[in-house]
Enzyme design. Structure first.
Site, PDB file in Angstrom:
ATOM      1  N   LYS A   1     -12.469  -0.119  -0.435  1.00 57.64           N
ATOM      2  CA  LYS A   1     -11.544   0.734  -1.188  1.00 57.64           C
ATOM      3  C   LYS A   1     -12.075   0.907  -2.607  1.00 57.64           C
ATOM      4  O   LYS A   1     -12.989   1.678  -2.820  1.00 57.64           O
ATOM      5  CB  LYS A   1     -10.139   0.146  -1.143  1.00 57.64           C
ATOM      6  CG  LYS A   1      -9.483   0.300   0.242  1.00 57.64           C
ATOM      7  CD  LYS A   1      -8.048  -0.148   0.246  1.00 57.64           C
ATOM      8  CE  LYS A   1      -7.317   0.277   1.517  1.00 57.64           C
ATOM      9  NZ  LYS A   1      -7.910  -0.226   2.765  1.00 57.64           N
TER      10      LYS A   1
ATOM     11  N   SER B   1       0.788  -1.226   0.000  1.00 58.14           N
ATOM     12  CA  SER B   1       0.000   0.000   0.000  1.00 58.14           C
ATOM     13  C   SER B   1       0.821   1.277   0.000  1.00 58.14           C
ATOM     14  O   SER B   1       0.361   2.307  -0.494  1.00 58.14           O
ATOM     15  CB  SER B   1      -0.946   0.004   1.202  1.00 58.14           C
ATOM     16  OG  SER B   1      -0.216  -0.036   2.425  1.00 58.14           O
TER      17      SER B   1
ATOM     18  N   HIS C   1      -5.520  -3.668  -2.085  1.00 56.41           N
ATOM     19  CA  HIS C   1      -5.118  -2.600  -3.002  1.00 56.41           C
ATOM     20  C   HIS C   1      -5.027  -3.104  -4.438  1.00 56.41           C
ATOM     21  O   HIS C   1      -4.273  -2.561  -5.254  1.00 56.41           O
ATOM     22  CB  HIS C   1      -3.786  -1.997  -2.539  1.00 56.41           C
ATOM     23  CG  HIS C   1      -3.876  -1.354  -1.194  1.00 56.41           C
ATOM     24  ND1 HIS C   1      -3.660  -2.054  -0.035  1.00 56.41           N
ATOM     25  CD2 HIS C   1      -4.196  -0.090  -0.827  1.00 56.41           C
ATOM     26  CE1 HIS C   1      -3.830  -1.237   1.000  1.00 56.41           C
ATOM     27  NE2 HIS C   1      -4.153  -0.051   0.546  1.00 56.41           N
TER      28      HIS C   1
END
Length: 326
Positions: free
Chosen positions: A166, A107, A135
Protein backbone atom coordinates in the site's frame (compact mmCIF):
# COMPACT_ATOMS: atom_id res chain seq x y z
CA UNK A 1 12.53 -24.02 6.47
CA UNK A 2 13.17 -20.77 4.64
CA UNK A 3 14.46 -22.74 1.63
CA UNK A 4 10.88 -23.92 0.99
CA UNK A 5 9.77 -20.35 0.39
CA UNK A 6 12.80 -19.47 -1.80
CA UNK A 7 14.25 -16.96 0.67
CA UNK A 8 17.45 -15.18 -0.38
CA UNK A 9 19.93 -12.93 1.40
CA UNK A 10 17.97 -10.00 -0.04
CA UNK A 11 14.86 -11.12 1.84
CA UNK A 12 16.79 -11.43 5.09
CA UNK A 13 18.10 -7.90 4.55
CA UNK A 14 14.53 -6.67 4.09
CA UNK A 15 13.41 -8.42 7.28
CA UNK A 16 16.20 -6.61 9.13
CA UNK A 17 15.06 -3.28 7.62
CA UNK A 18 11.49 -3.92 8.78
CA UNK A 19 12.67 -4.69 12.32
CA UNK A 20 14.81 -1.56 12.41
CA UNK A 21 11.92 0.57 11.13
CA UNK A 22 9.47 -0.71 13.75
CA UNK A 23 12.00 -1.07 16.56
CA UNK A 24 11.31 -4.79 16.99
CA UNK A 25 13.50 -7.84 17.52
CA UNK A 26 12.75 -9.81 14.35
CA UNK A 27 10.50 -9.98 11.29
CA UNK A 28 9.19 -12.59 8.86
CA UNK A 29 8.08 -12.02 5.26
CA UNK A 30 4.93 -13.32 3.57
CA UNK A 31 3.57 -13.04 0.02
CA UNK A 32 0.91 -10.64 1.38
CA UNK A 33 -0.42 -9.37 4.69
CA UNK A 34 -3.51 -11.50 4.09
CA UNK A 35 -1.14 -14.47 4.32
CA UNK A 36 0.54 -13.00 7.40
CA UNK A 37 -2.85 -12.74 9.13
CA UNK A 38 -3.87 -16.21 7.92
CA UNK A 39 -0.71 -17.73 9.35
CA UNK A 40 -0.57 -15.95 12.70
CA UNK A 41 -3.38 -17.09 14.99
CA UNK A 42 -3.30 -20.80 14.18
CA UNK A 43 0.45 -20.92 14.81
CA UNK A 44 0.36 -19.07 18.13
CA UNK A 45 -2.95 -19.94 19.83
CA UNK A 46 -4.49 -23.20 20.98
CA UNK A 47 -7.86 -24.24 22.43
CA UNK A 48 -6.73 -23.16 25.90
CA UNK A 49 -6.17 -19.57 24.68
CA UNK A 50 -8.46 -16.68 23.70
CA UNK A 51 -8.49 -14.02 21.00
CA UNK A 52 -10.44 -10.80 21.60
CA UNK A 53 -11.21 -9.04 18.32
CA UNK A 54 -12.73 -5.69 17.27
CA UNK A 55 -16.03 -6.30 15.46
CA UNK A 56 -14.93 -4.27 12.43
CA UNK A 57 -11.55 -5.92 11.92
CA UNK A 58 -10.42 -6.60 8.36
CA UNK A 59 -11.63 -9.78 6.66
CA UNK A 60 -8.12 -11.24 6.68
CA UNK A 61 -7.98 -10.97 10.49
CA UNK A 62 -11.39 -12.60 10.76
CA UNK A 63 -10.36 -15.43 8.45
CA UNK A 64 -7.09 -15.91 10.33
CA UNK A 65 -8.96 -16.19 13.64
CA UNK A 66 -11.34 -18.74 12.12
CA UNK A 67 -8.36 -21.01 11.39
CA UNK A 68 -7.30 -21.23 15.03
CA UNK A 69 -8.90 -23.20 17.88
CA UNK A 70 -8.74 -20.45 20.48
CA UNK A 71 -11.84 -19.19 22.25
CA UNK A 72 -13.22 -16.15 20.41
CA UNK A 73 -14.58 -12.94 21.87
CA UNK A 74 -15.69 -9.95 19.80
CA UNK A 75 -15.91 -6.44 21.25
CA UNK A 76 -17.85 -3.46 19.93
CA UNK A 77 -15.91 -1.23 17.57
CA UNK A 78 -13.28 0.72 19.51
CA UNK A 79 -15.39 0.38 22.68
CA UNK A 80 -12.91 0.08 25.55
CA UNK A 81 -15.59 -0.71 28.12
CA UNK A 82 -16.74 -3.65 26.03
CA UNK A 83 -13.14 -4.75 25.41
CA UNK A 84 -12.58 -4.85 29.17
CA UNK A 85 -15.76 -6.87 29.60
CA UNK A 86 -14.60 -9.39 26.98
CA UNK A 87 -11.18 -9.68 28.64
CA UNK A 88 -12.94 -10.46 31.90
CA UNK A 89 -15.03 -13.11 30.12
CA UNK A 90 -11.85 -14.63 28.70
CA UNK A 91 -10.38 -14.80 32.20
CA UNK A 92 -13.55 -16.44 33.49
CA UNK A 93 -13.27 -18.99 30.66
CA UNK A 94 -9.79 -19.89 31.91
CA UNK A 95 -7.86 -18.57 28.91
CA UNK A 96 -4.13 -19.21 29.26
CA UNK A 97 -3.03 -16.66 26.66
CA UNK A 98 -5.23 -13.67 25.76
CA UNK A 99 -4.51 -11.87 22.46
CA UNK A 100 -6.27 -8.60 21.63
CA UNK A 101 -6.55 -8.21 17.85
CA UNK A 102 -7.27 -4.89 16.15
CA UNK A 103 -6.66 -2.95 12.99
CA UNK A 104 -4.48 0.08 13.64
CA UNK A 105 -6.55 1.99 11.10
CA UNK A 106 -9.89 0.63 9.92
CA UNK A 107 -9.85 0.63 6.14
CA UNK A 108 -13.45 1.64 5.37
CA UNK A 109 -13.77 4.50 7.88
CA UNK A 110 -10.21 5.71 8.49
CA UNK A 111 -10.74 5.29 12.25
CA UNK A 112 -7.58 5.03 14.34
CA UNK A 113 -7.83 2.39 17.05
CA UNK A 114 -7.30 3.88 20.55
CA UNK A 115 -4.08 1.96 20.91
CA UNK A 116 -2.87 3.60 24.12
CA UNK A 117 -6.08 2.53 25.86
CA UNK A 118 -5.86 -0.96 24.37
CA UNK A 119 -2.27 -1.34 25.56
CA UNK A 120 -3.27 -0.18 29.06
CA UNK A 121 -6.07 -2.75 29.26
CA UNK A 122 -3.75 -5.44 27.93
CA UNK A 123 -1.26 -4.75 30.70
CA UNK A 124 -4.03 -4.68 33.31
CA UNK A 125 -5.40 -8.07 32.21
CA UNK A 126 -2.04 -9.62 31.27
CA UNK A 127 -3.01 -9.87 27.60
CA UNK A 128 -0.94 -9.42 24.45
CA UNK A 129 -1.69 -6.96 21.64
CA UNK A 130 -1.72 -7.65 17.91
CA UNK A 131 -2.17 -4.77 15.44
CA UNK A 132 -2.69 -4.89 11.68
CA UNK A 133 -0.97 -1.77 10.34
CA UNK A 134 -1.72 -2.10 6.62
CA UNK A 135 -3.42 1.30 6.51
CA UNK A 136 -0.88 3.02 8.76
CA UNK A 137 2.67 1.89 7.95
CA UNK A 138 4.72 4.59 6.29
CA UNK A 139 2.57 7.63 7.05
CA UNK A 140 0.63 7.50 10.34
CA UNK A 141 2.39 9.07 13.31
CA UNK A 142 5.11 11.75 13.47
CA UNK A 143 7.69 9.46 11.84
CA UNK A 144 5.28 7.32 9.82
CA UNK A 145 5.89 4.20 11.91
CA UNK A 146 2.17 3.59 12.44
CA UNK A 147 -0.52 3.85 15.09
CA UNK A 148 1.87 2.94 17.90
CA UNK A 149 3.91 5.97 16.79
CA UNK A 150 0.76 8.11 16.65
CA UNK A 151 -0.33 7.16 20.18
CA UNK A 152 3.24 7.16 21.59
CA UNK A 153 3.22 3.49 22.60
CA UNK A 154 6.07 2.26 20.42
CA UNK A 155 7.64 -0.86 21.90
CA UNK A 156 4.43 -1.75 23.76
CA UNK A 157 2.67 -3.65 20.96
CA UNK A 158 3.56 -7.33 20.95
CA UNK A 159 2.88 -8.26 17.32
CA UNK A 160 2.55 -6.05 14.23
CA UNK A 161 1.44 -7.26 10.81
CA UNK A 162 1.61 -4.98 7.80
CA UNK A 163 1.98 -4.78 4.04
CA UNK A 164 4.55 -3.67 1.50
CA UNK A 165 1.79 -3.19 -1.06
CA UNK A 166 0.00 0.00 0.00
CA UNK A 167 1.83 3.14 1.15
CA UNK A 168 5.18 1.43 0.64
CA UNK A 169 4.35 0.97 -3.03
CA UNK A 170 5.57 -2.58 -3.56
CA UNK A 171 2.21 -3.87 -4.86
CA UNK A 172 2.75 -7.14 -3.00
CA UNK A 173 4.32 -8.54 0.15
CA UNK A 174 3.46 -8.59 3.84
CA UNK A 175 5.17 -9.27 7.14
CA UNK A 176 4.93 -9.97 10.85
CA UNK A 177 7.29 -8.13 13.17
CA UNK A 178 7.70 -8.36 16.93
CA UNK A 179 9.45 -10.45 19.53
CA UNK A 180 12.14 -12.85 18.33
CA UNK A 181 10.51 -15.86 20.00
CA UNK A 182 7.19 -15.17 18.24
CA UNK A 183 8.87 -14.87 14.85
CA UNK A 184 10.91 -18.03 15.47
CA UNK A 185 7.69 -19.92 16.20
CA UNK A 186 6.07 -18.58 13.02
CA UNK A 187 9.03 -19.77 10.94
CA UNK A 188 8.35 -23.30 12.19
CA UNK A 189 4.54 -23.34 12.22
CA UNK A 190 3.05 -20.66 9.96
CA UNK A 191 1.67 -22.48 6.94
CA UNK A 192 1.51 -19.55 4.46
CA UNK A 193 5.21 -18.97 5.15
CA UNK A 194 6.22 -22.62 4.92
CA UNK A 195 4.19 -23.67 1.90
CA UNK A 196 4.22 -20.63 -0.39
CA UNK A 197 6.85 -18.68 -2.27
CA UNK A 198 8.06 -15.44 -0.74
CA UNK A 199 7.81 -12.13 -2.60
CA UNK A 200 9.81 -11.52 -5.78
CA UNK A 201 13.43 -10.40 -5.24
CA UNK A 202 12.82 -7.21 -7.23
CA UNK A 203 10.02 -6.25 -4.81
CA UNK A 204 12.29 -7.04 -1.86
CA UNK A 205 15.02 -4.79 -3.27
CA UNK A 206 12.58 -1.95 -3.94
CA UNK A 207 11.10 -2.27 -0.45
CA UNK A 208 14.53 -1.95 1.14
CA UNK A 209 14.96 1.36 -0.67
CA UNK A 210 11.54 2.51 0.49
CA UNK A 211 12.41 1.84 4.14
CA UNK A 212 15.70 3.70 3.64
CA UNK A 213 13.75 6.65 2.20
CA UNK A 214 11.19 6.68 5.02
CA UNK A 215 13.90 6.43 7.66
CA UNK A 216 15.90 9.33 6.23
CA UNK A 217 13.11 11.87 5.68
CA UNK A 218 9.48 12.56 6.61
CA UNK A 219 8.87 14.75 3.54
CA UNK A 220 6.51 12.33 1.79
CA UNK A 221 4.59 11.70 4.98
CA UNK A 222 4.32 15.45 5.60
CA UNK A 223 3.11 16.12 2.06
CA UNK A 224 0.48 13.41 2.38
CA UNK A 225 -0.83 14.95 5.60
CA UNK A 226 -0.97 18.38 3.96
CA UNK A 227 -2.94 16.92 1.03
CA UNK A 228 -5.27 15.12 3.43
CA UNK A 229 -5.98 18.21 5.52
CA UNK A 230 -6.67 20.33 2.43
CA UNK A 231 -8.98 17.80 0.79
CA UNK A 232 -10.96 17.19 3.97
CA UNK A 233 -11.36 20.92 4.64
CA UNK A 234 -12.51 21.70 1.10
CA UNK A 235 -14.94 18.77 0.87
CA UNK A 236 -16.47 19.57 4.27
CA UNK A 237 -16.85 23.22 3.29
CA UNK A 238 -18.60 22.12 0.08
CA UNK A 239 -21.27 20.39 2.18
CA UNK A 240 -20.34 16.73 1.88
CA UNK A 241 -20.85 14.38 4.83
CA UNK A 242 -17.38 13.09 5.73
CA UNK A 243 -16.44 10.91 8.66
CA UNK A 244 -14.26 13.01 10.97
CA UNK A 245 -10.57 12.31 11.29
CA UNK A 246 -7.21 13.14 9.75
CA UNK A 247 -6.46 9.93 7.85
CA UNK A 248 -5.86 9.89 4.06
CA UNK A 249 -8.77 7.45 3.74
CA UNK A 250 -11.67 9.88 3.35
CA UNK A 251 -15.15 8.30 3.27
CA UNK A 252 -17.75 10.46 1.51
CA UNK A 253 -20.91 9.17 3.24
CA UNK A 254 -23.97 8.74 1.03
CA UNK A 255 -26.04 5.99 2.66
CA UNK A 256 -27.66 4.62 -0.50
CA UNK A 257 -25.80 1.95 -2.50
CA UNK A 258 -27.29 2.97 -5.85
CA UNK A 259 -26.33 6.58 -5.24
CA UNK A 260 -22.75 5.59 -4.41
CA UNK A 261 -22.44 3.62 -7.65
CA UNK A 262 -23.97 6.42 -9.74
CA UNK A 263 -21.69 8.97 -8.15
CA UNK A 264 -18.58 6.85 -8.81
CA UNK A 265 -19.60 6.44 -12.47
CA UNK A 266 -20.25 10.18 -12.85
CA UNK A 267 -16.89 11.00 -11.28
CA UNK A 268 -15.13 8.66 -13.71
CA UNK A 269 -16.80 10.48 -16.59
CA UNK A 270 -15.10 13.62 -15.27
CA UNK A 271 -11.70 11.93 -15.15
CA UNK A 272 -11.60 11.09 -11.45
CA UNK A 273 -11.47 7.43 -10.42
CA UNK A 274 -13.11 6.69 -7.08
CA UNK A 275 -14.93 3.58 -5.86
CA UNK A 276 -18.38 3.22 -4.33
CA UNK A 277 -18.65 0.81 -1.40
CA UNK A 278 -21.86 -0.71 -0.09
CA UNK A 279 -23.13 -3.79 1.75
CA UNK A 280 -21.63 -6.34 2.44
CA UNK A 281 -18.30 -4.48 2.34
CA UNK A 282 -19.77 -1.86 4.71
CA UNK A 283 -22.93 -2.08 6.89
CA UNK A 284 -26.34 -1.60 5.26
CA UNK A 285 -27.30 2.06 4.99
CA UNK A 286 -23.68 3.24 5.14
CA UNK A 287 -22.73 3.23 1.46
CA UNK A 288 -20.01 5.65 0.56
CA UNK A 289 -17.36 6.83 -1.86
CA UNK A 290 -13.94 6.06 -0.40
CA UNK A 291 -11.23 8.52 -1.42
CA UNK A 292 -7.57 7.70 -0.84
CA UNK A 293 -5.13 10.60 -0.90
CA UNK A 294 -1.50 10.20 -1.92
CA UNK A 295 1.75 12.11 -1.58
CA UNK A 296 1.95 11.83 -5.37
CA UNK A 297 -1.04 14.18 -5.68
CA UNK A 298 -0.32 17.83 -6.38
CA UNK A 299 -2.70 20.64 -5.45
CA UNK A 300 -4.07 20.83 -8.99
CA UNK A 301 -5.01 17.15 -8.79
CA UNK A 302 -6.90 17.74 -5.56
CA UNK A 303 -8.64 20.82 -6.95
CA UNK A 304 -9.75 18.87 -10.03
CA UNK A 305 -11.20 16.11 -7.83
CA UNK A 306 -12.93 18.61 -5.52
CA UNK A 307 -14.45 20.47 -8.47
CA UNK A 308 -15.71 17.18 -9.92
CA UNK A 309 -17.22 16.17 -6.57
CA UNK A 310 -19.00 19.51 -6.32
CA UNK A 311 -20.42 19.24 -9.83
CA UNK A 312 -21.57 15.64 -9.39
CA UNK A 313 -22.80 16.35 -5.87
CA UNK A 314 -25.03 19.13 -7.17
CA UNK A 315 -26.17 16.99 -10.09
CA UNK A 316 -27.22 14.12 -7.80
CA UNK A 317 -28.65 16.31 -5.04
CA UNK A 318 -26.06 15.32 -2.46
CA UNK A 319 -24.90 18.84 -1.61
CA UNK A 320 -27.26 21.25 0.11
CA UNK A 321 -29.75 18.61 1.22
CA UNK A 322 -27.57 15.79 2.63
CA UNK A 323 -29.04 12.36 2.11
CA UNK A 324 -26.78 10.83 4.74
CA UNK A 325 -25.79 12.48 8.02
CA UNK A 326 -24.58 9.49 10.06
Amino acid sequence: MAVLSMMQDLHKELEACISAFHGTEDSILYPSCFDANAGLFEALLGPEDAVVSDELNHASIIDGIRLCKAKRFRYKHMDMSDLESKLQEADQAGAKVKLIATDGVFSMDGDLAPLADIVALARQYKAQVFVDECHATGFVGPTGRGTDDYWKVRGQVDIINSTLGKALGGATGGYTTGRADVVALLRQRSRPYLFSNTLAPVVAAASIKVFDLLSSSSSLRDKLQKNTDYFREQMTAAGFSIRPGNHPIVPIMLGDASLANRMAAAMLNRGVYVVGFSYPVVPKGKARIRVQLSAAHEKEHLDKAIAAFKAVGNQLGVIGDPIYTG
